[in-house]
Scaffold this active site. Structure first.
Site, PDB file in Angstrom:
ATOM      1  N   ILE A  54       0.852  -1.186   0.000  1.00 61.18           N
ATOM      2  CA  ILE A  54       0.000   0.000   0.000  1.00 61.18           C
ATOM      3  C   ILE A  54       0.892   1.242   0.000  1.00 61.18           C
ATOM      4  O   ILE A  54       0.990   1.951   1.004  1.00 61.18           O
ATOM      5  CB  ILE A  54      -0.962   0.003   1.217  1.00 61.18           C
ATOM      6  CG1 ILE A  54      -1.679  -1.340   1.355  1.00 61.18           C
ATOM      7  CG2 ILE A  54      -1.992   1.131   1.072  1.00 61.18           C
ATOM      8  CD1 ILE A  54      -2.494  -1.490   2.634  1.00 61.18           C
ATOM      9  N   PRO A  55       1.567   1.495  -1.121  1.00 56.34           N
ATOM     10  CA  PRO A  55       2.389   2.705  -1.186  1.00 56.34           C
ATOM     11  C   PRO A  55       1.495   3.936  -1.085  1.00 56.34           C
ATOM     12  O   PRO A  55       0.373   3.925  -1.579  1.00 56.34           O
ATOM     13  CB  PRO A  55       3.072   2.607  -2.552  1.00 56.34           C
ATOM     14  CG  PRO A  55       2.237   1.664  -3.350  1.00 56.34           C
ATOM     15  CD  PRO A  55       1.564   0.748  -2.378  1.00 56.34           C
ATOM     16  N   HIS A  56       1.989   4.965  -0.411  1.00 56.93           N
ATOM     17  CA  HIS A  56       1.169   6.159  -0.219  1.00 56.93           C
ATOM     18  C   HIS A  56       2.048   7.384  -0.016  1.00 56.93           C
ATOM     19  O   HIS A  56       3.201   7.261   0.369  1.00 56.93           O
ATOM     20  CB  HIS A  56       0.225   5.983   0.979  1.00 56.93           C
ATOM     21  CG  HIS A  56       0.940   5.613   2.232  1.00 56.93           C
ATOM     22  ND1 HIS A  56       1.313   4.315   2.518  1.00 56.93           N
ATOM     23  CD2 HIS A  56       1.375   6.354   3.267  1.00 56.93           C
ATOM     24  CE1 HIS A  56       1.937   4.277   3.680  1.00 56.93           C
ATOM     25  NE2 HIS A  56       1.992   5.496   4.159  1.00 56.93           N
ATOM     26  N   ALA A  57       1.475   8.536  -0.297  1.00 50.79           N
ATOM     27  CA  ALA A  57       2.193   9.790  -0.106  1.00 50.79           C
ATOM     28  C   ALA A  57       1.193  10.931  -0.053  1.00 50.79           C
ATOM     29  O   ALA A  57       0.111  10.843  -0.612  1.00 50.79           O
ATOM     30  CB  ALA A  57       3.168  10.015  -1.264  1.00 50.79           C
ATOM     31  N   LEU A  64      -2.136   5.032  -2.669  1.00 55.28           N
ATOM     32  CA  LEU A  64      -2.975   6.131  -2.190  1.00 55.28           C
ATOM     33  C   LEU A  64      -2.213   7.444  -2.236  1.00 55.28           C
ATOM     34  O   LEU A  64      -1.061   7.499  -1.804  1.00 55.28           O
ATOM     35  CB  LEU A  64      -3.380   5.880  -0.737  1.00 55.28           C
ATOM     36  CG  LEU A  64      -4.583   5.007  -0.476  1.00 55.28           C
ATOM     37  CD1 LEU A  64      -4.721   4.755   1.012  1.00 55.28           C
ATOM     38  CD2 LEU A  64      -5.857   5.625  -1.025  1.00 55.28           C
TER      39      LEU A  64
END
Length: 155
Positions: free
Chosen positions: A65-68, A103
């Site tokens: 779930i990569p997110h920034a 996300l």
């Protein structure tokens, strides 16, 4: 409560992404996200890689779930890909990843970002959900699976 499919643009899902590394996967997802978020793919990738350097977003069971948080976007966006071949993501359980939900949230959005992250995480922790995502035949089926999730807060 918002369905995960509300975070996903119509073409924000890929059921057969062919990549051979974590960086390639993140790059491909950044390019998909840049079609919807008013930000360049390069900027998205840079922020997501920055976050990955703090610790892998590979949460186990073949899921990442990569997110920034990104300046210039006005709401939380998500893009989802099922990889043709799993890639090493430096995940907590050391297993390769084949389901990735990226996300992106506005720079100023703490609560909204964390809520979306918790929701995606809760959903993808469920074995039945991962199996349904892995066996969905195409993008439409993936969107249906992601959109029909049970509200675990009310259950």
């Amino acid at each position: 409560m918002m369905a995960l499919s509300d975070l996903l643009p119509d073409d924000g899902v890929n059921s057969d992404l062919a990549v051979s590394s974590r960086k390639q996967a993140l790059q491909a997802l950044s390019e998909i996200a840049a079609k919807y978020a008013p930000v360049k793919a390069r900027d998205i990738l840079e922020r997501v890689l920055e976050r990955e350097r703090l610790g892998s977003t590979g949460v186990g069971h073949g899921v990442a779930i990569p997110h920034a948080r990104i300046d210039g976007i006005d709401r939380v966006y998500g893009v989802f890909a099922r990889l043709r071949n799993p890639v090493d993501f430096d995940a907590v359980d050391a297993k390769p990843v084949d389901l990735i939900f990226m996300l992106l949230a506005p720079e100023s959005s703490n609560a909204e970002h964390l809520k979306a992250l918790a929701r995606v995480s809760r959903l993808l922790r469920r074995e039945d959900m991962r199996e349904r995502l892995r066996s969905a035949p195409d993008e439409d089926a993936l969107i249906a699976v992601l959109g029909g999730e049970v509200d675990t807060d009310a259950a």
